[in-house]
Enzyme design. Structure first.
Site, PDB file in Angstrom:
ATOM      1  N   SER A   1       0.720  -1.295  -0.129  1.00 37.02           N
ATOM      2  CA  SER A   1       0.012  -0.007   0.102  1.00 37.02           C
ATOM      3  C   SER A   1       0.905   1.234   0.020  1.00 37.02           C
ATOM      4  O   SER A   1       2.019   1.066   0.372  1.00 37.02           O
ATOM      5  CB  SER A   1      -1.035  -0.116   1.298  1.00 37.02           C
ATOM      6  OG  SER A   1      -1.444   1.363   1.370  1.00 37.02           O
TER       7      SER A   1
ATOM      8  N   TYR B   1      -1.984  -1.459  10.498  1.00 36.13           N
ATOM      9  CA  TYR B   1      -1.998  -1.551   8.998  1.00 36.13           C
ATOM     10  C   TYR B   1      -0.801  -1.104   8.078  1.00 36.13           C
ATOM     11  O   TYR B   1      -0.264  -1.776   7.538  1.00 36.13           O
ATOM     12  CB  TYR B   1      -3.478  -0.954   8.399  1.00 36.13           C
ATOM     13  CG  TYR B   1      -3.407  -1.188   6.889  1.00 36.13           C
ATOM     14  CD1 TYR B   1      -4.101  -2.193   6.224  1.00 36.13           C
ATOM     15  CD2 TYR B   1      -3.126  -0.131   5.901  1.00 36.13           C
ATOM     16  CE1 TYR B   1      -4.254  -2.349   4.663  1.00 36.13           C
ATOM     17  CE2 TYR B   1      -3.196  -0.048   4.585  1.00 36.13           C
ATOM     18  CZ  TYR B   1      -3.953  -1.257   3.902  1.00 36.13           C
ATOM     19  OH  TYR B   1      -4.132  -1.559   2.688  1.00 36.13           O
TER      20      TYR B   1
END
Length: 253
Positions: A144, A157
């Site tokens: 990401s 995350y």
């Protein structure tokens, strides 16, 4: 002849979003596809849609955080198709929205278990299989932009996706001589259910995200799938160990 004719691709987290788009993209490119997910009904629907594109496809239920489930996934893939040429380790979870000081232990452990440990468990089996094949293979991990820069409110995350980049680079150095390439894609804001989950923590919401994008739009799952299929193709034969931002320029400024 399609570029992927005779080749086999495995996609985790393929029931929806980026994973589903990538499974369909591999099928369109001629690959036989293995669709893996914990969401059985949606996963089977993805496999059916891949089959409608004229390629063999099967669904395998898999929890990537469970080593026995992952071992079974790779074993059944090879038993069904005889080989594994491309793998997209995409399964992931955002977790709860909370600042680092308020992040619960259970949330942190769960996000790491799926996003980081799950990616490693999949890579471990995929690497072993591909290293045995004369033709090697290609692995793409889904990181990401939060694996390249910080992002507030989702510490587990962010930590997990930074870890995915590190795993990618280590494996690329280890397996290059065995004809196995390992890269990561780092999506920016993509129109998926995960982005919808994140929106309550984004001041200004979707309009603010669009304003931050140099290209003036939020990405689509197909933007990521195109990059993944390319990274697994012979055209990317000299590309390994890279964490490629597919983010509309988000991390450029």
């Amino acid at each position: 002849m399609p570029a992927g004719e005779g080749r086999v691709a495995l996609i985790t987290g393929a029931s929806s979003g980026i994973g589903r788009a990538t499974a369909l993209a591999f099928a369109r490119d001629g690959y036989a596809t293995v669709v893996a997910d914990v969401a059985e009904e949606q996963g089977r629907a993805t496999a059916t849609d891949c089959g409608r594109l004229g390629q063999q496809s099967r669904f395998i239920c898999c929890d990537v955080s469970d080593k026995a489930s992952v071992r079974r996934l790779i074993a059944e893939t090879v038993a069904s198709f005889g080989r594994l040429d491309a793998a997209f380790n995409n399964a992931g979870t955002l977790g709860e929205l909370a600042q680092t000081g308020d992040c619960s232990t259970s949330n942190f452990d769960r996000v790491i278990a799926v996003n980081l440990r799950g990616t490693w468990l999949c890579m471990r089996q995929e690497l072993r299989q591909m290293a045995k094949q004369e033709s090697g293979g290609a692995i793409v991990n889904c990181s990401s932009v939060a694996g390249l820069v910080g992002f507030p409110g989702i510490p587990a995350y962010v930590a997990s996706k930074h870890g995915v980049v590190g795993l990618t680079r280590a494996a690329a150095l280890e397996y290059g001589r065995q004809k196995v390439r390992v890269n990561a894609v780092c999506p920016g804001p993509i129109q998926t259910a995960m982005l919808d989950q994140l929106m309550p923590g984004v001041p200004g919401g979707e309009e603010a995200l669009v304003q931050l994008e140099p290209v003036g739009r939020i990405g689509a799952p197909d933007d990521i799938s195109a990059a993944v299929v390319w990274l697994c193709s012979p055209e990317a034969s000299f590309v390994t160990g890279q964490a490629i931002a597919v983010d509309g320029g988000w991390t450029t400024g």
